[in-house]
Design an enzyme around this catalytic site. Structure first.
Site, short mmCIF file in Angstrom:
data_model
loop_
_atom_site.label_atom_id
_atom_site.label_comp_id
_atom_site.label_asym_id
_atom_site.label_seq_id
_atom_site.Cartn_x
_atom_site.Cartn_y
_atom_site.Cartn_z
N GLY A 62 -31.99 25.30 -32.18
CA GLY A 62 -31.46 24.91 -30.92
C GLY A 62 -32.19 23.85 -30.14
O GLY A 62 -31.94 23.30 -29.17
N GLU A 117 -38.33 26.50 -26.24
CA GLU A 117 -37.04 27.37 -26.67
C GLU A 117 -35.80 26.95 -26.22
O GLU A 117 -36.15 26.06 -24.92
CB GLU A 117 -37.31 28.80 -26.07
CG GLU A 117 -37.64 30.02 -27.08
CD GLU A 117 -36.24 30.56 -27.60
OE1 GLU A 117 -35.58 29.76 -27.80
OE2 GLU A 117 -36.49 31.73 -27.70
N ASP A 118 -34.76 26.89 -26.52
CA ASP A 118 -33.65 26.34 -25.81
C ASP A 118 -33.18 27.40 -24.45
O ASP A 118 -32.74 26.72 -23.68
CB ASP A 118 -32.40 25.87 -26.84
CG ASP A 118 -32.00 27.19 -27.68
OD1 ASP A 118 -32.73 28.43 -27.66
OD2 ASP A 118 -31.01 27.47 -28.54
N ASP A 121 -32.50 34.30 -23.12
CA ASP A 121 -31.31 35.32 -22.91
C ASP A 121 -31.85 36.66 -22.72
O ASP A 121 -32.25 37.03 -21.53
CB ASP A 121 -30.35 35.07 -23.98
CG ASP A 121 -28.99 35.81 -23.64
OD1 ASP A 121 -28.95 36.55 -22.77
OD2 ASP A 121 -28.26 35.48 -24.47
N LYS A 149 -31.18 32.41 -18.74
CA LYS A 149 -30.00 33.47 -18.38
C LYS A 149 -30.77 34.61 -17.80
O LYS A 149 -30.88 35.60 -18.50
CB LYS A 149 -28.89 33.81 -19.53
CG LYS A 149 -28.14 32.65 -19.81
CD LYS A 149 -27.37 33.41 -21.13
CE LYS A 149 -26.76 32.28 -22.03
NZ LYS A 149 -25.68 32.98 -23.09
N PHE A 170 -21.72 31.30 -22.24
CA PHE A 170 -21.98 30.97 -23.48
C PHE A 170 -22.04 29.36 -23.50
O PHE A 170 -21.25 28.75 -23.29
CB PHE A 170 -21.34 31.49 -24.62
CG PHE A 170 -22.02 31.36 -25.84
CD1 PHE A 170 -22.58 32.04 -26.45
CD2 PHE A 170 -21.58 30.13 -26.74
CE1 PHE A 170 -23.21 32.17 -27.83
CE2 PHE A 170 -22.36 29.89 -27.84
CZ PHE A 170 -23.28 30.60 -28.34
N VAL A 171 -23.11 28.64 -23.55
CA VAL A 171 -23.33 27.35 -23.52
C VAL A 171 -23.50 26.57 -24.75
O VAL A 171 -24.18 27.18 -25.74
CB VAL A 171 -24.33 26.89 -22.35
CG1 VAL A 171 -24.04 27.42 -21.13
CG2 VAL A 171 -25.74 27.42 -23.07
N ARG A 183 -23.95 20.96 -31.33
CA ARG A 183 -25.29 20.32 -31.28
C ARG A 183 -25.42 19.21 -30.71
O ARG A 183 -26.41 18.86 -30.01
CB ARG A 183 -26.00 20.82 -32.38
CG ARG A 183 -26.15 22.06 -32.89
CD ARG A 183 -27.39 22.41 -33.69
NE ARG A 183 -27.54 23.74 -34.64
CZ ARG A 183 -27.81 24.75 -34.01
NH1 ARG A 183 -28.46 24.62 -33.15
NH2 ARG A 183 -27.74 25.87 -34.84
P1 IMP Z 1 -32.67 36.08 -26.82
O1 IMP Z 1 -33.40 36.60 -27.70
O2 IMP Z 1 -31.53 37.00 -26.57
O3 IMP Z 1 -33.32 35.60 -25.43
O4 IMP Z 1 -31.76 34.67 -27.52
C1 IMP Z 1 -32.36 33.74 -27.65
C2 IMP Z 1 -31.64 32.77 -28.38
O5 IMP Z 1 -30.33 33.06 -28.60
C3 IMP Z 1 -31.75 31.33 -28.08
O6 IMP Z 1 -32.95 30.64 -28.48
C4 IMP Z 1 -30.42 30.83 -28.66
O7 IMP Z 1 -30.74 30.38 -29.91
C5 IMP Z 1 -29.22 32.01 -28.63
N1 IMP Z 1 -28.59 31.83 -27.46
C6 IMP Z 1 -28.49 32.67 -26.31
N2 IMP Z 1 -27.57 32.52 -25.48
C7 IMP Z 1 -26.87 31.41 -26.12
C8 IMP Z 1 -26.00 30.41 -25.66
O8 IMP Z 1 -25.31 30.55 -24.53
N3 IMP Z 1 -25.45 29.26 -26.44
C9 IMP Z 1 -26.24 29.08 -27.55
N4 IMP Z 1 -27.20 30.01 -28.09
C10 IMP Z 1 -27.47 31.06 -27.32
#
Ligand code: IMP
Length: 193
Positions: A62, A117-118, A121, A149, A170-171, A183
């Protein structure tokens, strides 16, 4: 013989489908907004590291496009590495588990590491990666996240450089996917329910 105007237009459209107008998508940030913000982050990083070399560690897949654009806005000696962890696969919800799929290729010891990081969350991925990389004793460790987020956080963790705060939607686009699709969208869009 040159193709007539309408044919050239059709060819152009075929090369770059405008998915942002697909009915399941809603535009959130345009490519111009993203580019302006990424340039600001690049200037901030350039100033913070004041002439020192940095290593940008991108979280696959991502963050690949963000890393490519950010790197070109950083006026420092910058090298790249990549790491891969389990992602959401074709689901929209985190499994709550993080598993390392690919480690970095280089030593992080005594380096200025910027993890790219993208999306931040729940924070589970970042917490896992930070713990792992900080244990390798970098000189400095910073995190750049394009999107945050913030309302979804389950771990007390923040990025040092954040592009945009977004609501819990969700993006996709600009490197981010749903089941590996979208992508290559140049803009960031919300994938409607
Ligand atoms: P976390 O561990 O919950 O913080 O998730 C981080 C990872 O989840 C990101 O690096 C993304 O790869 C994926 N992710 C979280 N939200 C989204 C979204 O809205 N779209 C696409 N990927 C997401």
């Amino acid at each position: 013989m040159a193709a007539p105007c309408s044919a050239r237009r059709a060819l152009r459209q075929r090369r770059k489908p405008d998915l942002s107008i697909a009915p399941e998508l809603r535009l959130l940030f345009t490519r111009q907004q993203i580019s302006r913000r990424v340039a600001e982050l690049g200037r901030q990083i350039t100033a913070d590291f004041a002439g020192e070399p940095v290593i940008l560690v991108g979280v696959l897949k991502g963050a690949a496009i963000f890393l490519g654009d950010l790197a070109r806005e950083i006026e420092l000696d910058a090298t790249f590495d990549f790491i891969s962890v389990t992602s959401y696969a074709d689901r929209r919800k985190s499994s709550g588990e993080v598993k390392l799929l690919k480690d970095v290729d280089q030593s992080m010891e005594d380096r200025n590491v910027i993890l790219v990081e993208d999306i931040l969350d729940t924070g589970l991925t970042l917490a896992y990666l930070k713990k792992m990389l900080v244990a390798r004793r970098p000189r400095r460790f910073k995190v750049a996240a394009l999107l945050d987020k913030i309302s979804c956080r389950q771990q007390p963790i923040q990025a040092d450089y954040t592009g945009f705060e977004i609501p819990n939607e969700f993006v996709v686009g600009y490197g981010m996917d749903y089941a590996e699709r979208y992508r290559n969208l140049p803009d960031i869009c919300v994938l409607k329910q």
